[in-house]
Design a protein around this motif. Structure first.
Motif, PDB file in Angstrom:
ATOM      1  N   UNK A  65      -0.745   0.014  -5.416  1.00  0.00           N
ATOM      2  CA  UNK A  65       0.363   0.867  -4.619  1.00  0.00           C
ATOM      3  C   UNK A  65      -0.298   1.838  -3.569  1.00  0.00           C
ATOM      4  N   UNK A  66      -1.181   2.442  -3.857  1.00  0.00           N
ATOM      5  CA  UNK A  66      -1.872   3.414  -2.951  1.00  0.00           C
ATOM      6  C   UNK A  66      -2.303   2.877  -1.841  1.00  0.00           C
ATOM      7  N   UNK A  67      -3.038   1.900  -2.161  1.00  0.00           N
ATOM      8  CA  UNK A  67      -3.741   1.164  -0.888  1.00  0.00           C
ATOM      9  C   UNK A  67      -2.596   0.535  -0.103  1.00  0.00           C
ATOM     10  N   UNK A  68      -1.588   0.155  -0.607  1.00  0.00           N
ATOM     11  CA  UNK A  68      -0.290  -0.150   0.462  1.00  0.00           C
ATOM     12  C   UNK A  68       0.321   1.137   1.211  1.00  0.00           C
ATOM     13  N   UNK A  69       0.227   2.054   0.327  1.00  0.00           N
ATOM     14  CA  UNK A  69       0.836   3.260   1.012  1.00  0.00           C
ATOM     15  C   UNK A  69      -0.174   3.725   2.196  1.00  0.00           C
ATOM     16  N   UNK A  70      -1.374   3.680   2.073  1.00  0.00           N
ATOM     17  CA  UNK A  70      -2.366   4.280   3.107  1.00  0.00           C
ATOM     18  C   UNK A  70      -2.327   3.150   4.354  1.00  0.00           C
ATOM     19  N   UNK A  71      -2.252   1.875   3.919  1.00  0.00           N
ATOM     20  CA  UNK A  71      -2.172   0.912   4.964  1.00  0.00           C
ATOM     21  C   UNK A  71      -0.871   1.064   5.771  1.00  0.00           C
ATOM     22  N   UNK A  72       0.135   1.353   5.337  1.00  0.00           N
ATOM     23  CA  UNK A  72       1.480   1.330   5.941  1.00  0.00           C
ATOM     24  C   UNK A  72       2.125   2.614   6.291  1.00  0.00           C
ATOM     25  N   UNK A  73       1.319   3.649   5.982  1.00  0.00           N
ATOM     26  CA  UNK A  73       1.983   4.961   6.088  1.00  0.00           C
ATOM     27  C   UNK A  73       2.288   5.471   7.520  1.00  0.00           C
ATOM     28  N   UNK A  74       1.311   5.185   8.585  1.00  0.00           N
ATOM     29  CA  UNK A  74       1.481   5.789   9.883  1.00  0.00           C
ATOM     30  C   UNK A  74       2.761   5.191  10.336  1.00  0.00           C
ATOM     31  N   UNK A  75       2.876   3.662  10.236  1.00  0.00           N
ATOM     32  CA  UNK A  75       4.121   2.916  10.962  1.00  0.00           C
ATOM     33  C   UNK A  75       5.337   3.544  10.398  1.00  0.00           C
ATOM     34  N   UNK A  76       5.290   3.798   9.094  1.00  0.00           N
ATOM     35  CA  UNK A  76       6.467   4.092   8.322  1.00  0.00           C
ATOM     36  C   UNK A  76       6.762   5.653   8.727  1.00  0.00           C
TER      37      UNK A  76
END
Length: 341
Positions: A65-76
């Motif tokens: 969950x955390x790794x997905x957050x970091x990977x997608x955070x800037x685009x979101x």
């Protein structure tokens, strides 16, 4: 000693830092790496590029969950349309009877422990590069090197399994230790950063196979304030596998080396197969964060003592901020370590 480094850290260039209600530019700047590189050059170390290991090593210590957050955070974040130039949370849930948020604003608060870890467009790439540096250094030791050095930026030891904090996003030290565990039944971590390695402690707190030892400035007066006390000894199967040595603000060489001798005995009693050193040079008397008063010659003595633990060793760069002697302190530490080997 071989050193691992990549220029890809430069994609992470944070600006925001909140200090006692005052907004300043963060001390975790790309120039840190330039000064550390000068320290490596003075010691004549071979510098190699990291291997890209992918998500596997990161997933050993961080939640999916955390790794997905970091990977997608800037685009979101960018898709919001009216957001600022860096991601800084305005909510930090205590997680009591809480539901995981769907909004990026909520997820940002959920996955950050404080405001000292602003996320920009290049943060994920820089953090991944730093974790690859740490794993490459660990792999060098697994492949037969006596010791290696990982020039990681951004640093990592304040990052929990699912939270960033204190300039840190991926816990490079924990990732290196988990990689060494592929071969060694027990691994020890010795954190000599001026700040307590609270994220590393949290990741391994209930595990008996990784000993975490941290020597740091007293958290009653210094970041991270709520972790790092001597009574924190681990829990469950990990009870007794965590050892904190908080020292008074302003501690100098001799008192520090006495504490280091105690840490050495604890590590030797644990009988690990390998050692990870979380190397914070921010205990320096000249560091802008002003937590301790270790001299350049003191860092050489610290390196000497750690080398005499006698284990295959991965040295992972953590803190150490802009001062005229930052590179000199790295040269001194590595010189003291190599001189004792």
């Amino acid at each position: 000693m071989k050193a691992v480094y990549t220029e890809r850290h430069r994609s992470h260039d944070p600006q925001f830092f909140l200090v006692r209600g005052v907004i300043k530019r963060t001390t975790e700047q790309p120039e840190r790496a330039d000064r550390l590189l000068k320290g490596l050059a003075a010691g004549s170390h071979d510098i190699i590029e990291p291997t890209a290991f992918g998500q596997g090593p990161r997933a050993r210590v961080h939640s999916a969950e955390y790794l997905r957050f970091l990977a997608d955070a800037w685009n979101e974040w960018s898709a919001l349309g009216d957001a600022g130039p860096e991601m800084i949370a305005n909510i930090h849930p205590v997680r009591q009877a809480a539901t995981y948020p769907t909004s990026i604003v909520g997820k940002l608060g959920w996955h950050t422990a404080d405001t000292a870890c602003p996320i920009g467009p290049g943060t994920w790439a820089g953090a991944c590069a730093a974790s690859d540096v740490a794993v490459t250094a660990a792999q060098l030791v697994l492949d037969g090197e006596d010791a290696s050095y990982a020039l990681c930026r951004p640093p990592g030891h304040h990052a929990y399994a699912d939270m960033a904090g204190g300039f840190c996003f991926l816990n490079n030290t924990a990732i290196a230790a988990a990689h060494l565990r592929l071969r060694h039944e027990r691994v020890a971590i010795l954190d000599v950063d001026v700040h307590h390695g609270n994220g590393t402690q949290g990741i391994f707190y209930a595990r008996p196979d990784v000993l975490t030892v941290s020597i740091h400035a007293d958290p009653s007066d210094f970041y991270p304030f709520v972790w790092g006390y001597a009574h924190e000894r681990g829990e469950g199967a990990g009870l007794g596998a965590n050892f904190n040595i908080p020292l008074p603000i302003g501690t100098g060489d001799d008192t520090y080396l006495t504490a280091l001798a105690d840490a050495k005995k604890t590590i030797e009693a644990f009988a690990p197969g390998a050692l990870v050193v979380a190397l914070g040079l921010d205990a320096s008397e000249h560091d802008p964060l002003k937590g301790m008063s270790i001299t350049t010659s003191g860092f050489s003595r610290i390196g000497d003592v750690i080398a005499r633990i006698g284990l295959p060793t991965v040295i992972v760069q953590e803190g150490g901020y802009l001062s005229d002697v930052l590179g000199d302190n790295l040269t001194a530490f590595l010189g003291g370590f190599e001189g004792a080997r």
